[in-house]
Enzyme design. Structure first.
Site, short mmCIF file in Angstrom:
data_model
loop_
_atom_site.label_atom_id
_atom_site.label_comp_id
_atom_site.label_asym_id
_atom_site.label_seq_id
_atom_site.Cartn_x
_atom_site.Cartn_y
_atom_site.Cartn_z
CG ASP A 92 -47.20 -0.80 65.80
OD1 ASP A 92 -48.40 -0.58 66.01
OD2 ASP A 92 -46.77 -1.44 64.84
CG ASP A 194 -52.55 -2.92 66.08
OD1 ASP A 194 -51.93 -3.29 65.09
OD2 ASP A 194 -53.29 -3.67 66.75
CD GLU A 258 -53.74 -2.38 61.20
OE1 GLU A 258 -53.49 -3.38 60.53
OE2 GLU A 258 -54.00 -2.45 62.42
CG HIS A 318 -46.37 -6.34 60.34
ND1 HIS A 318 -46.79 -5.05 60.10
CD2 HIS A 318 -47.13 -6.78 61.37
CE1 HIS A 318 -47.74 -4.73 60.94
NE2 HIS A 318 -47.97 -5.75 61.73
CG ASP A 319 -50.45 -7.43 59.59
OD1 ASP A 319 -49.83 -8.22 60.33
OD2 ASP A 319 -50.96 -6.38 60.01
C1 NOJ Z 1 -52.75 -5.32 63.18
C2 NOJ Z 1 -51.30 -5.68 63.20
O1 NOJ Z 1 -50.67 -5.10 62.10
C3 NOJ Z 1 -51.22 -7.18 63.22
O2 NOJ Z 1 -49.91 -7.64 63.03
C4 NOJ Z 1 -51.78 -7.65 64.53
O3 NOJ Z 1 -51.79 -9.06 64.54
C5 NOJ Z 1 -53.19 -7.12 64.76
N1 NOJ Z 1 -53.35 -5.75 64.41
C6 NOJ Z 1 -53.58 -7.25 66.19
O4 NOJ Z 1 -52.86 -6.34 66.97
#
Ligand code: NOJ
Length: 531
Positions: A92, A194, A258, A318-319
């Site tokens: 990442d 990210d 992302e 994970h989000d």
């Molecule tokens: C996206 C990530 O997937 C998330 O977990 C994170 O909190 C935010 N970006 C900030 O880096």
């Protein structure tokens, strides 16, 4: 790229040293599982040094391993052990911001004349004393915090502890070139980047316009359209720079972005199909309901992506709430149809740890919450802990994640109902279905790389062809139906008793059932009766 990727959230994967946190050695110890499953590459959520305000996404050193996750020697060993199993490791990369503890930011905030002052986005208050502009943090609240020592505000599109870097500054770009080179030299196969769509902000820091009724949920939530604090045209130059760097080595490296944007904007992040991201996460797809709306999203993606571009399909991360809960409503039949879909579309499936056993979300009590967003916004929003609970390896105390008696950093779900070991032994399990679908994909060229084409089907059924010879049909409705017009043989059904069943002209498909079929029988191609 036509392989299958698997996201590991390291702190929740496997604890090898009894501290209740998953770690790199724990990943090494479970590579056999990933090899058995047929995984081609793993993406690790951040393993670099972090004070963990946002669990690794606030990086304080981009080129060192977080001590409670392991050491650089263990990381090197992971790369080697994975390579021996033909599994590649992706990291990442978090370029939008750093931790407020990163030495760059400590220097930057030390004075107006600091050497790295311009590495971050600093601005004066407006004439009336208000914050520099109206931007809102994607974690809520103003995106600006006043730094009393120098009297200016710094920008943070996430937590106050995550100051945004200034990507207009060439030294920042060079510093990241070095970071990419550092990990490439250690053998990583690429990067998940990210929030890569927001790294560059408007040079004039203009106010975002207010949201209108036509805008999406997020714009409504924040009351503004994200016009100036993300998706700026200049971001493409940075991504092109990374692509050139990724391809400047003997073995090409994969860049996965992302990209939480609409599909027409998503397409832009592929550039001309060969000069920006190799893969871009499709948030309209992840956020869709599991019904006809999803078919529309897939068709739109197939239409809008530039020639040569390769989609990425994900149901959980994970989000986001896990797909077994969000799409399938914790119904195992629906979850089986969902994994069949992910593994049968044209593009790269990215599974999240636990998807293979149909793991759903685990409710985490307020007092056990670790995600800063849960802590901040509970009870209005419970945060992201529900999808970060430990991997469920077996039905024992500690769930095979940690030793008995160790308290895990987040509580477990129901390890008895859902675990890897029990599903291994059950030929009808979700785990075995996932493994068999991955294997089928690997050994069936049409399923691996063939074109996608939707096929007309009765209401509730979503059917598509892959290449010449593969037909996929999912009944996303509550009624049994029949699918007419094709003859062939079922290769894998979500109901495994139907594997190898032949059909001629019509195939029954029960509510929430899925089939992957070959349109060849006995080595010959069958005629399509009704295309
Ligand atoms: C996206 C990530 O997937 C998330 O977990 C994170 O909190 C935010 N970006 C900030 O880096």
């Amino acid at each position: 790229m036509s392989g299958v990727l698997y996201q590991i959230y390291p702190r929740s994967f496997a604890d090898s040293n009894g501290d209740g946190n998953g770690d790199i050695q724990g990943i090494i110890d479970h590579l056999d599982h990933l090899e058995w499953l047929g995984i081609d590459g793993i993406w690790l959520s951040p393993v670099t040094v972090s004070p963990n305000a946002d669990w690794g996404y606030d990086v304080a050193d981009f080129c060192a391993i977080q001590p409670d996750l392991g050491t650089m020697e263990e990381f090197d060993l992971l790369i080697d052990c994975a390579r021996q199993r033909d599994i590649r490791v992706l990291l990442d990369l978090v370029p939008n911001h750093t931790s407020d503890q990163h030495p760059w930011f400590l220097d930057s905030r030390s004075s107006l004349a600091a050497q790295q002052r311009d590495w971050y986005v600093w601005a004066d208050a407006r004439a009336d004393g208000a914050v520099p502009n109206n931007w809102v943090s994607s974690f809520g609240g103003p995106a600006w915090t006043l730094d009393p020592a120098t009297g200016q505000y710094y920008l943070h599109n996430h937590l106050v502890e995550q100051p945004d870097l200034n990507w207009w500054n060439e030294d920042v770009r060079k510093a990241f070139d070095d970071i990419l080179e550092f990990w490439i030299a250690r053998g990583v196969a690429g990067f998940r980047i990210d929030v890569c769509n927001i790294i560059i902000k408007d040079a004039h820091l203009r106010d975002n316009p207010p949201a209108t009724e036509e805008d999406d949920f997020e714009a409504q939530l924040f009351g503004q359209r994200s016009v100036y604090n993300g998706n700026r045209p200049e971001v493409h130059q940075v991504i092109q720079r990374w692509r050139r760097l990724a391809e400047s080595h003997d073995e090409s490296r994969v860049l996965i972005g992302e990209t939480p944007v609409k599909i027409d904007v998503l397409a832009d992040y592929y550039g001309d199909g060969a000069d920006e991201l190799h893969l871009a996460f499709n948030f309209p797809f992840i956020s869709s309901t599991f019904d006809a709306a999803m078919r529309t999203i897939v068709e739109e993606t197939e239409t809008l992506l530039p020639p040569g571009a390769w989609p990425a399909w994900t149901g959980s991360n994970h989000d986001m709430s896990r797909f077994a809960t969000r799409w399938a409503n914790d119904d195992p039949f629906k979850a089986r149809a969902a994994i069949m879909m992910l593994l049968s579309l044209r593009g790269t499936p990215v599974l999240y740890q636990g998807d293979e056993i149909g793991l759903g979300d685990t409710e985490v009590a307020h007092e056990d919450m670790r995600d800063p967003l849960g802590v901040l916004y509970w009870p209005a929003y419970a945060g992201r802990d529900a999808m970060r609970t430990p991997m469920q390896w077996r039905d024992t105390e500690g769930g095979g994640f940690c030793a008995p008696g160790v308290s895990p950093w987040l509580p477990f779900g129901d390890v008895k109902a859902c675990n890897v070991e029990d599903q291994h032994k059950d030929p009808g399990s979700m785990l075995v279905l996932t493994r068999d679908l991955i294997s089928l994909r690997r050994h069936t060229p049409d399923l691996r790389t063939g074109q996608y084409a939707s096929v007309g089907a009765p209401q509730g059924i979503w059917a598509w062809r892959r290449g010449e010879d593969v037909l996929v049909a999912l009944n996303l409705g509550d009624h049994d139906a029949a699918f007419e017009g094709f003859s062939g043989q079922i290769l894998i059904g979500t109901d495994r008793r139907r594997d190898a069943e032949s059909f001629s002209g019509s195939v029954p498909i029960r509510a929430w059932e899925g089939l992957v079929a070959s349109l060849r029988t006995k080595g010959e191609r069958c005629k399509t009766l009704r295309p």
